[in-house]
Design a protein around this motif. Structure first.
Motif, PDB file in Angstrom:
ATOM      1  N   THR A 145       0.800  -1.226   0.000  1.00  0.00           N
ATOM      2  CA  THR A 145       0.000   0.000   0.000  1.00  0.00           C
ATOM      3  C   THR A 145       0.826   1.267   0.000  1.00  0.00           C
ATOM      4  N   SER A 146       2.108   1.192   0.373  1.00  0.00           N
ATOM      5  CA  SER A 146       2.872   2.411   0.602  1.00  0.00           C
ATOM      6  C   SER A 146       2.054   3.310   1.537  1.00  0.00           C
ATOM      7  N   ASP A 147       2.048   4.622   1.289  1.00  0.00           N
ATOM      8  CA  ASP A 147       1.381   5.533   2.214  1.00  0.00           C
ATOM      9  C   ASP A 147      -0.097   5.729   1.919  1.00  0.00           C
ATOM     10  N   ALA A 148      -0.645   4.971   0.975  1.00  0.00           N
ATOM     11  CA  ALA A 148      -2.099   4.976   0.821  1.00  0.00           C
ATOM     12  C   ALA A 148      -2.753   4.474   2.107  1.00  0.00           C
ATOM     13  N   ILE A 149      -2.056   3.545   2.793  1.00  0.00           N
ATOM     14  CA  ILE A 149      -2.497   3.094   4.122  1.00  0.00           C
ATOM     15  C   ILE A 149      -1.235   2.912   4.964  1.00  0.00           C
ATOM     16  N   TYR A 150      -1.046   3.766   5.946  1.00  0.00           N
ATOM     17  CA  TYR A 150       0.163   3.703   6.764  1.00  0.00           C
ATOM     18  C   TYR A 150       0.257   2.437   7.614  1.00  0.00           C
ATOM     19  N   LEU A 151      -0.845   2.155   8.329  1.00  0.00           N
ATOM     20  CA  LEU A 151      -0.827   1.169   9.413  1.00  0.00           C
ATOM     21  C   LEU A 151      -2.011   0.215   9.308  1.00  0.00           C
ATOM     22  N   ARG A 152      -1.870  -0.933   9.953  1.00  0.00           N
ATOM     23  CA  ARG A 152      -3.011  -1.853  10.074  1.00  0.00           C
ATOM     24  C   ARG A 152      -4.180  -1.152  10.759  1.00  0.00           C
ATOM     25  N   ASP A 153      -3.881  -0.327  11.767  1.00  0.00           N
ATOM     26  CA  ASP A 153      -4.935   0.396  12.478  1.00  0.00           C
ATOM     27  C   ASP A 153      -5.600   1.442  11.588  1.00  0.00           C
ATOM     28  N   SER A 154      -4.897   1.932  10.574  1.00  0.00           N
ATOM     29  CA  SER A 154      -5.493   2.895   9.645  1.00  0.00           C
ATOM     30  C   SER A 154      -6.555   2.227   8.772  1.00  0.00           C
ATOM     31  N   TYR A 155      -6.322   0.961   8.465  1.00  0.00           N
ATOM     32  CA  TYR A 155      -7.149   0.217   7.503  1.00  0.00           C
ATOM     33  C   TYR A 155      -8.551  -0.043   8.036  1.00  0.00           C
ATOM     34  N   GLY A 156      -8.643  -0.295   9.360  1.00  0.00           N
ATOM     35  CA  GLY A 156      -9.948  -0.576   9.936  1.00  0.00           C
ATOM     36  C   GLY A 156     -10.477  -1.944   9.500  1.00  0.00           C
ATOM     37  N   PRO A 157     -11.790  -2.074   9.222  1.00  0.00           N
ATOM     38  CA  PRO A 157     -12.742  -0.960   9.169  1.00  0.00           C
ATOM     39  C   PRO A 157     -13.247  -0.524  10.547  1.00  0.00           C
ATOM     40  N   PRO A 158     -13.667   0.762  10.658  1.00  0.00           N
ATOM     41  CA  PRO A 158     -13.626   1.772   9.601  1.00  0.00           C
ATOM     42  C   PRO A 158     -12.204   2.304   9.416  1.00  0.00           C
ATOM     43  N   ALA A 159     -11.947   2.832   8.222  1.00  0.00           N
ATOM     44  CA  ALA A 159     -10.645   3.441   7.953  1.00  0.00           C
ATOM     45  C   ALA A 159     -10.467   4.674   8.832  1.00  0.00           C
ATOM     46  N   VAL A 160      -9.237   4.857   9.326  1.00  0.00           N
ATOM     47  CA  VAL A 160      -8.929   5.993  10.202  1.00  0.00           C
ATOM     48  C   VAL A 160      -7.863   6.841   9.520  1.00  0.00           C
ATOM     49  N   GLY A 161      -8.166   8.097   9.302  1.00  0.00           N
ATOM     50  CA  GLY A 161      -7.300   8.982   8.538  1.00  0.00           C
ATOM     51  C   GLY A 161      -6.096   9.497   9.287  1.00  0.00           C
ATOM     52  N   SER A 162      -5.428  10.456   8.659  1.00  0.00           N
ATOM     53  CA  SER A 162      -4.164  10.975   9.162  1.00  0.00           C
ATOM     54  C   SER A 162      -4.072  12.460   8.847  1.00  0.00           C
ATOM     55  N   PRO A 163      -3.309  13.228   9.646  1.00  0.00           N
ATOM     56  CA  PRO A 163      -3.093  14.638   9.301  1.00  0.00           C
ATOM     57  C   PRO A 163      -2.287  14.811   8.014  1.00  0.00           C
ATOM     58  N   VAL A 164      -1.488  13.807   7.639  1.00  0.00           N
ATOM     59  CA  VAL A 164      -0.632  13.932   6.464  1.00  0.00           C
ATOM     60  C   VAL A 164      -1.360  13.337   5.250  1.00  0.00           C
ATOM     61  N   VAL A 165      -2.435  14.002   4.871  1.00  0.00           N
ATOM     62  CA  VAL A 165      -3.255  13.568   3.739  1.00  0.00           C
ATOM     63  C   VAL A 165      -3.609  14.801   2.915  1.00  0.00           C
ATOM     64  N   TYR A 166      -3.354  14.740   1.631  1.00  0.00           N
ATOM     65  CA  TYR A 166      -3.630  15.858   0.734  1.00  0.00           C
ATOM     66  C   TYR A 166      -5.127  16.055   0.530  1.00  0.00           C
ATOM     67  N   ASP A 167      -5.871  14.941   0.369  1.00  0.00           N
ATOM     68  CA  ASP A 167      -7.300  15.002   0.093  1.00  0.00           C
ATOM     69  C   ASP A 167      -7.973  13.855   0.841  1.00  0.00           C
ATOM     70  N   ASN A 168      -8.713  14.192   1.895  1.00  0.00           N
ATOM     71  CA  ASN A 168      -9.305  13.162   2.746  1.00  0.00           C
ATOM     72  C   ASN A 168     -10.344  12.312   2.026  1.00  0.00           C
ATOM     73  N   LEU A 169     -11.142  12.913   1.163  1.00  0.00           N
ATOM     74  CA  LEU A 169     -12.169  12.138   0.452  1.00  0.00           C
ATOM     75  C   LEU A 169     -11.538  11.159  -0.529  1.00  0.00           C
ATOM     76  N   GLN A 170     -10.536  11.628  -1.270  1.00  0.00           N
ATOM     77  CA  GLN A 170      -9.839  10.713  -2.176  1.00  0.00           C
ATOM     78  C   GLN A 170      -9.167   9.600  -1.389  1.00  0.00           C
ATOM     79  N   TRP A 171      -8.575   9.950  -0.251  1.00  0.00           N
ATOM     80  CA  TRP A 171      -7.899   8.942   0.572  1.00  0.00           C
ATOM     81  C   TRP A 171      -8.887   7.852   0.992  1.00  0.00           C
ATOM     82  N   ALA A 172     -10.057   8.256   1.476  1.00  0.00           N
ATOM     83  CA  ALA A 172     -11.055   7.272   1.931  1.00  0.00           C
ATOM     84  C   ALA A 172     -11.508   6.381   0.781  1.00  0.00           C
ATOM     85  N   ARG A 173     -11.704   6.960  -0.394  1.00  0.00           N
ATOM     86  CA  ARG A 173     -12.086   6.157  -1.554  1.00  0.00           C
ATOM     87  C   ARG A 173     -10.984   5.164  -1.919  1.00  0.00           C
TER      88      ARG A 173
END
Length: 272
Positions: free
Chosen positions: A207-235
Motif C-alpha cells: 500500500t505504501s502511504d495509501a495506508i500507513y498502518l493496520r490500524d489505519s485500515y480498519g474498518p472503519p478506515a482511520v485517517g491521518s493529518p498527512v493527507v492531501y485530500d481526505n475524500l480521495q484517501w477514503a475512496r
C-alpha cells in the motif's frame, strides 16, 4: 507460466521515529478534558522497499531514505519530526541491494509510489542506469511545479535531476504480467500501490502511504493529518479493501511498526 517464476523480496531499511499522531487520527492518542496534557509516545516508523524478480525485467518499488538524511533534510525541518535514526549499517538502501547481489543497472523499472522524502530519497542512485523510473503522471507534474527546495514531504532535489528517465502512468497500470500498479490518490496527488499476483503466496498489495498502518485500515478506515485530500484517501482505502477481498490478498502497510516484524524479509526470505 511467467507468474510461477516471480519472486518478491521485502527489504527493511531500518526505522524513522515520529509522533504517531502524524500517521493516525485516533482518540486513543488525543488529549482530552480528563487528560489535557496527554503526550503520545515517540514510535518507530519502519521503511521498506520491494524487489520483484521477474522474467520480463526486475522491478524495485521505492528507494527509502538517504544515508545522509540529516544533511539532505537540514533545510526542510523534516529531520526534527521524522529522524531516520534507527538504522543498522547493513540496512541502508545500497547495502540491502548488495545483499541480493544487485546494483542499479540490474533494474528495468524503479516504481515510485509517490515522491515524498522517505520513498524517493535514493532515486539519484539510478541516474544514467537505464532503469525507467515509473511514477504517476499527476504526482510528477504537481511535484515538479512546487517552488523552493521543499514543501511538505517533497524535497525537489530528490527527484528533479538530470539523468533520470521518467515513465509517467495514469490510472491502474499493468507493468508486467502479474504486477499491477493501482492508482490510490489522497495521501498525495498521485499515490499508487503495487499489486503482485503470485502462484504460491497469492496476491500481495503493497500500500505504501495509501495506508500507513493496520490500524489505519480498519474498518472503519482511520485517517491521518498527512493527507492531501481526505475524500480521495477514503475512496482509495475502500478500493484497496475491495480488491483485497476479491483476491483474498495479503496487505503490506507502508509504515507499520508491528507488521514489519511479521513479514518474510530479504535477503534470507522471499514470497513466490
Amino acid at each position: 507460466m511467467i507468474r510461477s517464476k516471480i519472486k518478491v523480496y521485502i527489504q527493511h531499511h531500518g526505522n524513522m521515529h515520529c509522533d504517531p499522531r502524524w500517521l493516525i487520527n485516533t482518540p486513543l492518542l488525543m488529549a482530552s478534558r480528563r487528560e489535557p496534557h496527554k503526550a503520545a509516545e515517540w514510535r518507530s516508523c519502519p521503511t521498506h522497499t520491494v524487489v520483484v524478480d521477474h522474467p520480463d525485467g526486475r522491478i524495485l518499488m521505492d528507494t527509502a531514505c538517504p544515508r545522509n538524511w540529516e544533511e539532505r533534510w537540514g533545510a526542510t525541518g523534516l529531520q526534527e519530526f521524522f529522524p531516520y535514526d534507527e538504522v543498522k549499517p547493513e540496512e541502508y538502501f545500497e547495502e540491502r541491494l548488495k545483499q541480493l547481489k544487485l546494483d542499479p543497472s540490474d533494474f528495468k523499472y524503479v516504481f515510485l509510489t509517490h515522491l515524498h522524502f522517505d520513498h524517493a530519497g535514493n532515486i539519484g542512485v539510478f541516474k544514467h542506469s537505464g532503469a525507467e523510473v515509473v511514477v504517476n503522471k499527476t504526482e510528477y507534474n504537481e511535484a515538479m511545479k512546487l517552488e523552493g527546495i521543499s514543501q511538505g514531504g517533497f524535497i525537489k532535489a530528490d527527484y528533479d535531476m538530470e539523468g533520470i528517465k521518467y515513465h509517467l502512468v495514469e490510472g491502474d497500470t499493468q507493468l508486467v504480467d502479474g504486477v499491477t500498479l493501482l492508482e490510490t490518490p489522497g495521501h498525495t496527488w498521485g499515490t499508487m500501490c503495487m499489486q503482485v499476483d503470485l502462484p504460491n503466496s497469492g496476491t500481495i498489495i503493497f500500500t505504501s502511504d495509501a495506508i500507513y498502518l493496520r490500524d489505519s485500515y480498519g474498518p472503519p478506515a482511520v485517517g491521518s493529518p498527512v493527507v492531501y485530500d481526505n475524500l480521495q484517501w477514503a475512496r482509495s482505502v475502500e478500493k484497496i479493501r475491495n480488491i483485497a477481498h476479491k483476491k483474498n490478498a495479503t496487505i503490506v502497510f507502508g509504515h507499520d511498526h508491528a507488521q514489519i516484524k511479521e513479514l518474510r524479509l530479504a535477503p534470507e526470505a522471499y514470497y513466490d
